[in-house]
Scaffold this motif. Structure first.
Motif, PDB file in Angstrom:
ATOM      1  N   ALA A 466       3.341 -10.283   8.801  1.00 47.65           N
ATOM      2  CA  ALA A 466       3.543  -9.722   7.456  1.00 47.65           C
ATOM      3  C   ALA A 466       3.588 -10.832   6.410  1.00 47.65           C
ATOM      4  CB  ALA A 466       4.830  -8.898   7.421  1.00 47.65           C
ATOM      5  N   ASP A 467       4.320 -11.913   6.703  1.00 47.43           N
ATOM      6  CA  ASP A 467       4.395 -13.038   5.756  1.00 47.43           C
ATOM      7  C   ASP A 467       3.027 -13.654   5.518  1.00 47.43           C
ATOM      8  OD1 ASP A 467       7.068 -12.757   5.461  1.00 47.43           O
ATOM      9  OD2 ASP A 467       7.635 -14.406   6.806  1.00 47.43           O
ATOM     10  N   LYS A 468       2.316 -13.878   6.605  1.00 53.34           N
ATOM     11  CA  LYS A 468       1.016 -14.552   6.482  1.00 53.34           C
ATOM     12  C   LYS A 468       0.004 -13.672   5.738  1.00 53.34           C
ATOM     13  CE  LYS A 468       1.437 -17.609  10.520  1.00 53.34           C
ATOM     14  NZ  LYS A 468       1.184 -18.932   9.923  1.00 53.34           N
ATOM     15  N   ILE A 469       0.054 -12.372   5.976  1.00 54.36           N
ATOM     16  CA  ILE A 469      -0.875 -11.470   5.259  1.00 54.36           C
ATOM     17  C   ILE A 469      -0.528 -11.463   3.766  1.00 54.36           C
ATOM     18  CG2 ILE A 469      -1.561  -9.033   4.976  1.00 54.36           C
ATOM     19  CD1 ILE A 469      -2.928 -10.475   7.362  1.00 54.36           C
ATOM     20  N   ASP A 470       0.752 -11.516   3.440  1.00 55.78           N
ATOM     21  CA  ASP A 470       1.136 -11.596   2.015  1.00 55.78           C
ATOM     22  C   ASP A 470       0.601 -12.873   1.367  1.00 55.78           C
ATOM     23  OD1 ASP A 470       2.385  -9.177   1.923  1.00 55.78           O
ATOM     24  OD2 ASP A 470       4.431  -9.952   2.110  1.00 55.78           O
ATOM     25  N   ARG A 471       0.692 -13.970   2.103  1.00 53.43           N
ATOM     26  CA  ARG A 471       0.183 -15.243   1.554  1.00 53.43           C
ATOM     27  C   ARG A 471      -1.326 -15.195   1.367  1.00 53.43           C
ATOM     28  NH1 ARG A 471       3.203 -20.306   4.245  1.00 53.43           N
ATOM     29  NH2 ARG A 471       1.321 -21.231   3.402  1.00 53.43           N
ATOM     30  N   LEU A 472      -2.024 -14.612   2.333  1.00 52.09           N
ATOM     31  CA  LEU A 472      -3.480 -14.503   2.202  1.00 52.09           C
ATOM     32  C   LEU A 472      -3.857 -13.557   1.060  1.00 52.09           C
ATOM     33  CD1 LEU A 472      -4.464 -14.411   5.985  1.00 52.09           C
ATOM     34  CD2 LEU A 472      -4.948 -16.254   4.357  1.00 52.09           C
ATOM     35  N   LYS A 494     -10.076  -7.774   0.052  1.00 54.71           N
ATOM     36  CA  LYS A 494      -8.843  -7.263  -0.566  1.00 54.71           C
ATOM     37  C   LYS A 494      -8.424  -5.942   0.092  1.00 54.71           C
ATOM     38  CE  LYS A 494      -9.889  -9.293  -5.094  1.00 54.71           C
ATOM     39  NZ  LYS A 494      -8.650  -9.895  -5.613  1.00 54.71           N
ATOM     40  N   ASP A 495      -9.409  -5.075   0.325  1.00 53.51           N
ATOM     41  CA  ASP A 495      -9.103  -3.780   0.937  1.00 53.51           C
ATOM     42  C   ASP A 495      -8.559  -3.961   2.355  1.00 53.51           C
ATOM     43  OD1 ASP A 495      -9.965  -2.555  -1.353  1.00 53.51           O
ATOM     44  OD2 ASP A 495     -11.937  -2.012  -0.576  1.00 53.51           O
ATOM     45  N   ARG A 496      -9.186  -4.847   3.105  1.00 54.21           N
ATOM     46  CA  ARG A 496      -8.708  -5.081   4.481  1.00 54.21           C
ATOM     47  C   ARG A 496      -7.291  -5.638   4.484  1.00 54.21           C
ATOM     48  NH1 ARG A 496     -14.587  -7.182   6.154  1.00 54.21           N
ATOM     49  NH2 ARG A 496     -15.159  -5.557   7.654  1.00 54.21           N
ATOM     50  N   LEU A 497      -7.006  -6.549   3.568  1.00 55.46           N
ATOM     51  CA  LEU A 497      -5.650  -7.112   3.507  1.00 55.46           C
ATOM     52  C   LEU A 497      -4.624  -6.025   3.183  1.00 55.46           C
ATOM     53  CD1 LEU A 497      -6.463 -10.486   1.706  1.00 55.46           C
ATOM     54  CD2 LEU A 497      -5.369 -10.277   3.953  1.00 55.46           C
ATOM     55  N   THR A 498      -5.002  -5.101   2.294  1.00 56.07           N
ATOM     56  CA  THR A 498      -4.105  -3.986   1.962  1.00 56.07           C
ATOM     57  C   THR A 498      -3.858  -3.121   3.205  1.00 56.07           C
ATOM     58  OG1 THR A 498      -4.960  -3.963  -0.293  1.00 56.07           O
ATOM     59  CG2 THR A 498      -3.834  -1.966   0.442  1.00 56.07           C
ATOM     60  N   VAL A 499      -4.914  -2.845   3.943  1.00 60.53           N
ATOM     61  CA  VAL A 499      -4.775  -2.033   5.160  1.00 60.53           C
ATOM     62  C   VAL A 499      -3.921  -2.773   6.192  1.00 60.53           C
ATOM     63  CG1 VAL A 499      -6.024  -0.950   7.082  1.00 60.53           C
ATOM     64  CG2 VAL A 499      -6.935  -0.787   4.755  1.00 60.53           C
ATOM     65  N   CYS A 500      -4.116  -4.093   6.317  1.00 62.77           N
ATOM     66  CA  CYS A 500      -3.330  -4.893   7.270  1.00 62.77           C
ATOM     67  C   CYS A 500      -1.844  -4.807   6.933  1.00 62.77           C
ATOM     68  CB  CYS A 500      -3.755  -6.361   7.242  1.00 62.77           C
ATOM     69  SG  CYS A 500      -5.330  -6.665   8.040  1.00 62.77           S
ATOM     70  N   LYS A 501      -1.534  -4.912   5.654  1.00 62.16           N
ATOM     71  CA  LYS A 501      -0.126  -4.877   5.225  1.00 62.16           C
ATOM     72  C   LYS A 501       0.522  -3.550   5.645  1.00 62.16           C
ATOM     73  CE  LYS A 501       2.716  -5.115   1.030  1.00 62.16           C
ATOM     74  NZ  LYS A 501       3.529  -6.311   1.289  1.00 62.16           N
ATOM     75  N   VAL A 502      -0.178  -2.456   5.381  1.00 62.35           N
ATOM     76  CA  VAL A 502       0.362  -1.134   5.724  1.00 62.35           C
ATOM     77  C   VAL A 502       0.431  -0.970   7.249  1.00 62.35           C
ATOM     78  CG1 VAL A 502      -0.039   1.357   5.523  1.00 62.35           C
ATOM     79  CG2 VAL A 502      -0.432  -0.141   3.554  1.00 62.35           C
ATOM     80  N   LEU A 503      -0.601  -1.441   7.931  1.00 59.19           N
ATOM     81  CA  LEU A 503      -0.625  -1.348   9.390  1.00 59.19           C
ATOM     82  C   LEU A 503       0.580  -2.067  10.014  1.00 59.19           C
ATOM     83  CD1 LEU A 503      -1.791  -0.972  12.236  1.00 59.19           C
ATOM     84  CD2 LEU A 503      -3.402  -2.813  11.764  1.00 59.19           C
ATOM     85  N   ILE A 504       0.855  -3.281   9.550  1.00 63.08           N
ATOM     86  CA  ILE A 504       1.970  -4.050  10.109  1.00 63.08           C
ATOM     87  C   ILE A 504       3.293  -3.310   9.862  1.00 63.08           C
ATOM     88  CG2 ILE A 504       3.283  -6.213   9.913  1.00 63.08           C
ATOM     89  CD1 ILE A 504       0.525  -7.528   9.159  1.00 63.08           C
ATOM     90  N   ALA A 505       3.447  -2.762   8.644  1.00 66.23           N
ATOM     91  CA  ALA A 505       4.682  -2.017   8.326  1.00 66.23           C
ATOM     92  C   ALA A 505       4.839  -0.813   9.250  1.00 66.23           C
ATOM     93  CB  ALA A 505       4.665  -1.579   6.865  1.00 66.23           C
ATOM     94  N   HIS A 506       3.731  -0.149   9.560  1.00 67.72           N
ATOM     95  CA  HIS A 506       3.790   0.998  10.481  1.00 67.72           C
ATOM     96  C   HIS A 506       4.135   0.537  11.899  1.00 67.72           C
ATOM     97  CE1 HIS A 506       2.118   4.713   8.426  1.00 67.72           C
ATOM     98  NE2 HIS A 506       2.036   3.816   7.471  1.00 67.72           N
ATOM     99  N   LEU A 507       3.507  -0.552  12.336  1.00 68.27           N
ATOM    100  CA  LEU A 507       3.782  -1.058  13.691  1.00 68.27           C
ATOM    101  C   LEU A 507       5.264  -1.419  13.828  1.00 68.27           C
ATOM    102  CD1 LEU A 507       0.676  -3.388  14.262  1.00 68.27           C
ATOM    103  CD2 LEU A 507       1.109  -1.223  15.429  1.00 68.27           C
ATOM    104  N   MET A 508       5.841  -1.968  12.743  1.00 63.59           N
ATOM    105  CA  MET A 508       7.253  -2.359  12.780  1.00 63.59           C
ATOM    106  C   MET A 508       8.173  -1.144  12.794  1.00 63.59           C
ATOM    107  SD  MET A 508       7.441  -5.539  10.172  1.00 63.59           S
ATOM    108  CE  MET A 508       8.605  -6.701  10.848  1.00 63.59           C
ATOM    109  N   SER A 509       7.711  -0.034  12.225  1.00 66.51           N
ATOM    110  CA  SER A 509       8.589   1.123  12.052  1.00 66.51           C
ATOM    111  C   SER A 509       8.674   2.009  13.294  1.00 66.51           C
ATOM    112  CB  SER A 509       8.107   1.963  10.868  1.00 66.51           C
ATOM    113  OG  SER A 509       8.090   1.166   9.714  1.00 66.51           O
ATOM    114  N   ARG A 510       7.640   2.009  14.098  1.00 63.99           N
ATOM    115  CA  ARG A 510       7.700   2.807  15.331  1.00 63.99           C
ATOM    116  C   ARG A 510       8.305   1.927  16.412  1.00 63.99           C
ATOM    117  NH1 ARG A 510       6.053   7.511  17.155  1.00 63.99           N
ATOM    118  NH2 ARG A 510       4.780   8.080  15.364  1.00 63.99           N
TER     119      ARG A 510
END
Lengths: 561, 103
Positions: A466-472, A494-510
């Motif tokens: 999550a940190d690294k995707i934010d930096r990128l 930019k779109d892929r980075l946005t999807v990565c951010k949401v994906l990581i948040a979902h992976l962390m939540s389940r």
């Protein structure tokens, strides 16, 4: 590149973003059943764009005699370990056969039995020649009345005010033109997201992947930015494919009944289960245990079967036929090596995507989603994408009303124009778009469960990701483009980075492992019934919020909060 | 996985630039040029669309390619896939669009 873009403003009743399977069929439906005008904005050309470019060799979601749409719902729900929307699955499954009959009218060749009925392949599939399925659909769209197609136009941002969509903004790949398209209703049909993770072949053949590399998650990203609710991103899809060519394995497995064997010749598939994710997981585990490589056992098939396989692959993945012939390692003589792909986000196979009501309207009023971009309805495949396009189109027609365009949206358009022009300015940033894409794929691979980590991760790794995707993402604000095509590459990143951010948040939540490989959390290696529900998310004021929602049980669902 | 375009065979019809789902081919001085070879998906749409057999499809060395190429010509509903093998031999596989896959 000149810094100023010329603006073309267009008005249409229905704007469809993405002219693939779902988008084309939605356009056809609106044209056939109403007098509303339709505009399709397509980043390539609808003739061969989207998932069907190379062709498809079977209709994989079909209700064969002796089965019912409810059977399909049960099958898909079981395969997804309960995390599905039964209302979406049922409404799609009820239309699988009708849309197939319509495709046949458009010219699709379907294998028939002597009595004229369709020849089934297994319990849910029929055999076709789908090499030219997309051109057949595109031709029908070109002949449809009131449908205009803008090819080579890439949409980037939705125009949303007070929870309602009023259009979208994009740019031409060929000319220095910004498109400001206003509409009464908008359908997102941009497909899923490939290229988030480091691919199987990261060098010259980096785009030899399962999913179209041109489906870059644009539809998810523009919805996320506009505050639309998304669901189940954590249910990633990983395909089991022929090694190197990343060609389909189902044709071999179901066509000649080849079993999955390890290097010792042991049939391992029984040990791990036969759901989609378990088949991938078993292959990964066998490799971890030192039993690899894994194969589909084709040696010994008849010359006739071998000849039919070579032809079948030419109709959907010609690289596999080329590989067999040029290497001399034909499938009758040598087993076919298999591997898992990098993970994708794709609502046609798993349940990731827009959170929609039964009519496929998103949480933003008048904004619809269909096909791979729409969530909750896994294993919809081609016929499900068609069905969803049709369902969304019917609801758009039913609820359509002319709207007054709010004048405040002009400011939004100016901001988007300024964003394009900033990227197009002459500049020499430290990092190119391509370099940042490579960095993103490495982060996802290493810390968010890619191929090199056997699709597994723990919470610590996800927080690093999550940190690294934010930096990128911060670095991606400085990328430059010398022409309109490079502007597309910048937005894809930019779109892929946005999807990565949401994906990581979902992976962390389940905080469980509900599906092996797709969501394999080593801190929580078992399923936990507390998580027998949906993980959803919404971006509000630049902050991503996670929402847990209870399973939908009924035959229809409407947005309430 | 990518394509090579034979400049001498190219008739400049632009059909490949239209069909490429990645918009990766562009015209330069009246001839089609593969602008982004590393971005090719390998769908072979352009190979099938080319009326002059000027576009050849090949497997990258990184995915086990041995240097063979594949072109396609069309007569009626039949696609003639020609594999030009690295050893100089040519193998042709005909696929009739009117026939469904057996698998």
């Amino acid at each position: 590149m000149s810094k100023k873009l010329c603006t073309i403003k267009l008005y249409t009743d229905v704007l469809i973003i993405g002219g693939g399977t779902a988008g084309c069929y939605a356009a056809l439906t609106v044209s056939r059943r109403s007098g509303l005008s339709v505009l399709i904005a397509e980043k390539a050309n609808i003739w061969r764009s989207g998932c069907l470019a190379a062709g498809v060799n079977a209709i994989n979601a079909y209700i064969v005699p002796g089965h019912t749409p409810q059977d399909y719902v049960r099958y898909a729900a079981n395969d997804a370990n309960g995390i599905v929307r039964p209302d979406l699955l049922l409404t799609a499954a009820e239309r699988f056969n009708a849309v197939t009959a319509d495709l046949e009218k458009l010219g699709l060749v379907i294998l028939k039995n002597k009595d004229g009925s369709y020849a089934a392949r297994g319990n849910r599939n029929i055999k076709i020649n789908g090499e030219n399925l997309k051109p057949l659909l595109a031709k029908a769209v070109q002949q449809a009345s009131n449908v205009q197609v803008l090819n080579h136009v890439n949409m980037t941002d939705l125009l949303v005010q007070d929870g309602r969509v009023f259009g979208a903004v994009g740019f031409s790949l060929q000319d220095a033109v910004l498109y400001d398209i206003r509409a009464g209703a908008v359908l997102i049909a941009t497909g899923g997201a490939a290229g988030l993770y480091r691919p199987n072949n990261p060098g010259f053949s980096r785009h030899k992947m399962w999913y179209p590399p041109f489906n870059t998650g644009a539809g998810y990203a523009m919805g996320i930015r506009a505050g639309a609710e998304m669901t189940t991103f954590e249910m990633r899809f990983i395909a089991l494919r022929c090694k190197d060519t990343i060609a389909p394995t189902g044709t071999i497995a179901q066509g000649v009944h080849a079993r999955q064997v390890n290097a010792r010749g042991d049939v391992y598939e029984k040990q791990y289960g036969r759901t989609t994710s378990e088949r991938v997981y078993g292959t990964v585990r066998e490799n971890q245990l030192g039993h690899g490589p894994c194969y589909l056992q084709t040696s010994g098939i008849s010359p006739e079967q071998e000849r039919d396989l070579l032809k079948a692959y030419l109709n959907m993945a010609p690289s596999q036929t080329l590989k067999w012939v040029e290497s001399g390692c034909l499938p009758g003589r040598q087993d076919v090596e298999i591997e898992g792909t990098e993970p994708y986000i794709v609502g046609g196979h798993t349940a990731s995507g827009y959170w929609v009501n039964t009519q496929r309207e998103s949480t933003i009023h008048a904004l619809y989603a269909a096909g791979d971009v729409a969530g909750g309805c896994p294993q919809k495949y081609v016929t499900g994408a068609l069905a969803e396009g049709e369902i969304a189109a019917e609801d758009i027609i039913r609820k359509y009303r002319k709207v007054k365009q709010p004048s405040a949206l002009d400011v939004q358009v100016q901001c988007i124009a300024a964003a394009y022009e900033t990227i197009l300015k002459e500049q020499t940033p430290v990092y190119s778009t391509e370099e940042l894409e490579e960095a993103m794929q490495k982060v996802m691979d290493v810390y968010a469960g890619g191929i090199s980590s056997n699709y597994q991760f723990n919470e610590k790794q996800l927080s690093i990701a999550a940190d690294k995707i934010d930096r990128l993402t911060a670095l991606s604000s400085y990328v430059a483009a010398e022409n309109m095509h490079e502007l597309l590459f910048a937005y894809e990143l930019k779109d892929r980075l946005t999807v990565c951010k949401v994906l990581i948040a979902h992976l962390m939540s389940r905080k469980e492992t509900r599906w092996h490989a797709f969501n394999e959390n080593l801190d929580y290696p078992n399923t936990n019934d507390r998580y027998l529900g949906y993980v959803n998310s919404r971006m509000i004021g630049g902050k991503l919020q996670i929402l847990f929602r209870d399973l939908v049980k009924g035959a229809s669902y409407e947005h309430k909060d | 996985m990518s394509i090579k375009i034979d400049r001498d065979r190219c008739v400049g019809c632009q059909r490949c630039t239209v069909v490429c789902p990645g918009s990766l081919i562009e015209m330069q001085a009246g001839k089609a040029v593969m602008k982004y070879p590393r971005d090719c998906w390998g769908c072979a749409s352009c190979v099938k669309e080319c009326p002059a057999e000027a576009i050849a499809f090949f497997l990258g060395a990184d995915i086990g390619g041995s240097g063979s190429t594949m072109t396609v010509s069309e007569s009626g509903d039949v696609l003639h896939w020609k594999i030009h093998c690295w050893d100089g031999t040519v193998k042709v596989i005909d696929v009739d669009r009117k026939n469904a896959n057996q698998y």
